[in-house]
Design a protein around this motif. Structure first.
Motif, PDB file in Angstrom:
ATOM      1  N   LEU A 270       0.643  -1.137   0.106  1.00 43.21           N
ATOM      2  CA  LEU A 270       0.113   0.008  -0.004  1.00 43.21           C
ATOM      3  C   LEU A 270       0.979   1.289  -0.084  1.00 43.21           C
ATOM      4  N   ALA A 271       2.107   1.203   0.437  1.00 40.74           N
ATOM      5  CA  ALA A 271       3.134   2.380   0.611  1.00 40.74           C
ATOM      6  C   ALA A 271       3.463   2.858  -0.855  1.00 40.74           C
ATOM      7  N   THR A 272       3.285   1.847  -1.862  1.00 41.92           N
ATOM      8  CA  THR A 272       3.767   2.070  -3.384  1.00 41.92           C
ATOM      9  C   THR A 272       2.841   2.237  -4.546  1.00 41.92           C
ATOM     10  N   VAL A 273       1.337   1.730  -3.968  1.00 42.92           N
ATOM     11  CA  VAL A 273       0.286   1.870  -4.933  1.00 42.92           C
ATOM     12  C   VAL A 273       0.215   3.289  -5.541  1.00 42.92           C
ATOM     13  N   ARG A 274       0.051   3.512  -6.690  1.00 44.35           N
ATOM     14  CA  ARG A 274       0.308   4.655  -7.768  1.00 44.35           C
ATOM     15  C   ARG A 274      -1.195   5.034  -7.384  1.00 44.35           C
ATOM     16  N   PRO A 275      -1.350   6.528  -7.610  1.00 43.17           N
ATOM     17  CA  PRO A 275      -2.529   7.359  -7.389  1.00 43.17           C
ATOM     18  C   PRO A 275      -3.757   6.509  -8.290  1.00 43.17           C
ATOM     19  N   GLU A 276      -3.342   6.499  -9.574  1.00 45.33           N
ATOM     20  CA  GLU A 276      -4.624   5.919 -10.431  1.00 45.33           C
ATOM     21  C   GLU A 276      -4.946   4.683  -9.942  1.00 45.33           C
ATOM     22  N   ILE A 277      -4.039   3.861  -9.483  1.00 43.28           N
ATOM     23  CA  ILE A 277      -4.552   2.318  -9.053  1.00 43.28           C
ATOM     24  C   ILE A 277      -5.285   2.515  -7.829  1.00 43.28           C
ATOM     25  N   LYS A 278      -4.887   3.321  -6.892  1.00 42.47           N
ATOM     26  CA  LYS A 278      -5.633   3.634  -5.789  1.00 42.47           C
ATOM     27  C   LYS A 278      -6.958   4.117  -6.101  1.00 42.47           C
ATOM     28  N   ALA A 279      -6.868   5.091  -7.102  1.00 42.28           N
ATOM     29  CA  ALA A 279      -8.509   5.528  -7.451  1.00 42.28           C
ATOM     30  C   ALA A 279      -9.234   4.228  -7.934  1.00 42.28           C
ATOM     31  N   ILE A 280      -8.855   3.432  -8.534  1.00 37.18           N
ATOM     32  CA  ILE A 280      -9.526   2.188  -9.122  1.00 37.18           C
ATOM     33  C   ILE A 280      -9.890   1.324  -7.853  1.00 37.18           C
ATOM     34  N   LEU A 281      -8.973   1.163  -7.009  1.00 39.97           N
ATOM     35  CA  LEU A 281      -9.382   0.464  -5.877  1.00 39.97           C
ATOM     36  C   LEU A 281     -10.432   1.092  -4.956  1.00 39.97           C
TER      37      LEU A 281
END
Ligand code: A2G
Length: 395
Positions: A270-281
């Motif tokens: 979770l420390a390295t999840v990119r913002p655009e992937i975080k938005a999907i999650l």
């Protein structure tokens, strides 16, 4: 399993796909299976907004144990170097953050990675889990006699229940039976487990995601009817945020797992999840599809020129009792250029005469308006991509 838990598919985080059995904390201090990893993940679930989006269970997978049980008591012992404060401390930490604590064990003599399993100590271990304030148990099936699973998995569930502590019960029982050519008893699974693993472990690749989708669609007649509130089919973890999936393949996994009413258990750093992937999650509309209260699992309903249509009946229903639908157009083609495809709603199974109000779940601003049953729906999907819509039935 009617224990009041998992009324919608469980959501959370589990270490296995991303962190496997990394036990060398000298070499890999940020990746080894240790209380630090789970505390850090707990903090990030809260601070990065995942907890607010619904991700709840922090689950330790394999490789948390000492190689031997306690000599005097026979109890399971957590690795003393990697979990120096003990599991009760970790459980408290997770609970104080407002989250829930999950733990892996195995029905056989050993876990898949070779740590002690529960067989011959089932009552003691169920009791120990309750003492450790566990909220979710994943029971794997390595090094076990599959012919005893039909009795043994229910027995462990009964022992968990007997502790009086509510624990979600995740069973790996059916996949091990299928490996031996036996069709699982889904009625028994529904009765005894909150979720169960049907198929192979997920890896960090699109091939792996695609293989799981193919298994779930090819076998949907026997699998799909059994998913529902309290009892879910589990196609394994969400791997977006790691190394293997492109941005669009990440959307694809999220969309199909929402259609499948799959547990949304992330396995990533979770420390390295990119913002655009975080938005999907954290896409609230897609999570709402996954968590739809009707709990009806979706299906792949059409394939045309290697484009697949996956649909799931969801709320709201109209006054005639007709469903709304989540609809994913999945392009399995790899020949360049977005591929145009046309379907009328009726052939996709959306047959309300009143029509549907359509929005794009990945592009909230894209509202397609009202579409009638007789209309042709046109969409273009990029290679290895997905277009995901909500069709809200009109009243
Ligand atoms: O053991 C098995 O392969 C599990 N698979 C996997 O999820 C992971 O827990 C691994 C740990 O050694 C199933 O439970 C089907």
């Amino acid at each position: 399993l009617e224990n009041g838990l998992a009324r919608t598919p469980p959501m959370g985080w589990m270490h296995w796909e991303r962190f496997r059995c990394i036990t060398d904390c000298q070499k890999y201090p940020n990746e080894c299976i240790s209380e630090n990893l789970f505390k850090r993940t707990t903090d990030l679930l809260v601070s990065e907004g995942y907890a607010a989006a619904g991700y709840e269970y922090v689950i330790i997978d394999d490789c948390w144990l000492e190689k031997n049980r306690d000599n005097a008591t026979n109890k399971l012992v957590e690795d003393r170097y990697r979990f120096p404060s003990g599991l009760n401390h970790l459980a408290d930490y997770i609970h104080e953050a407002g989250l829930k604590f999950g733990l892996y064990q195995d029905y056989g003599t050993h876990t898949c990675a070779g740590y002690p399993g529960v067989i011959n100590h089932m009552e003691l271990d169920a009791q120990t889990f309750a003492e450790w304030d566990v909220d979710y148990v994943k029971l794997d099936g390595c090094y076990a006699d599959t012919t005893t699973m039909d009795a043994g998995y229910p027995e462990f569930g009964r022992l968990l229940n007997q502790t009086g502590r509510p624990m979600v019960y995740s069973c790996s029982w059916p996949v091990y039976q299928e490996y031996e050519g036996k069709i699982p008893d889904y009625e028994a699974l529904k009765q005894h487990c909150n979720l169960w693993r049907n198929y192979d472990d997920i890896d960090d690749s699109f091939e792996s995601v695609a293989k799981i989708m193919d298994y779930f669609s090819k076998n949907q007649d026997r699998i799909q009817p059994h998913g529902g509130p309290g009892h879910w089919n589990d196609p394994d973890m969400l791997i977006l945020g790691n190394f293997g999936l492109s941005y669009d393949q990440s959307k694809l996994q999220m969309a199909v797992w929402a259609i499948l009413a799959a547990p949304l258990i992330m396995s990533n750093d979770l420390a390295t999840v990119r913002p655009e992937i975080k938005a999907i999650l954290q896409n609230r509309e897609i999570i709402a599809v996954n968590q739809d209260p009707l709990g009806i699992q979706g299906r792949r309903v059409l394939i045309q020129k290697n484009v697949e249509v996956w649909t799931r009946p969801i709320t709201p229903r109209n006054s005639a009792g007709e469903y709304s639908y989540a609809v994913a157009f999945v392009n399995r083609r790899t020949d360049g250029a977005p591929y145009p495809i046309s379907f009328n709603l009726k052939e996709m199974g959306l047959d309300s005469l009143r029509g549907y109000d359509v929005v794009n779940l990945f592009e909230k601003s894209q509202k397609l308006g009202v579409i009638k049953q007789t209309h042709i729906f046109n969409t273009r999907i990029i290679p290895n991509g997905v277009n995901f819509f909500k069709f809200t039935v009109l009243n």
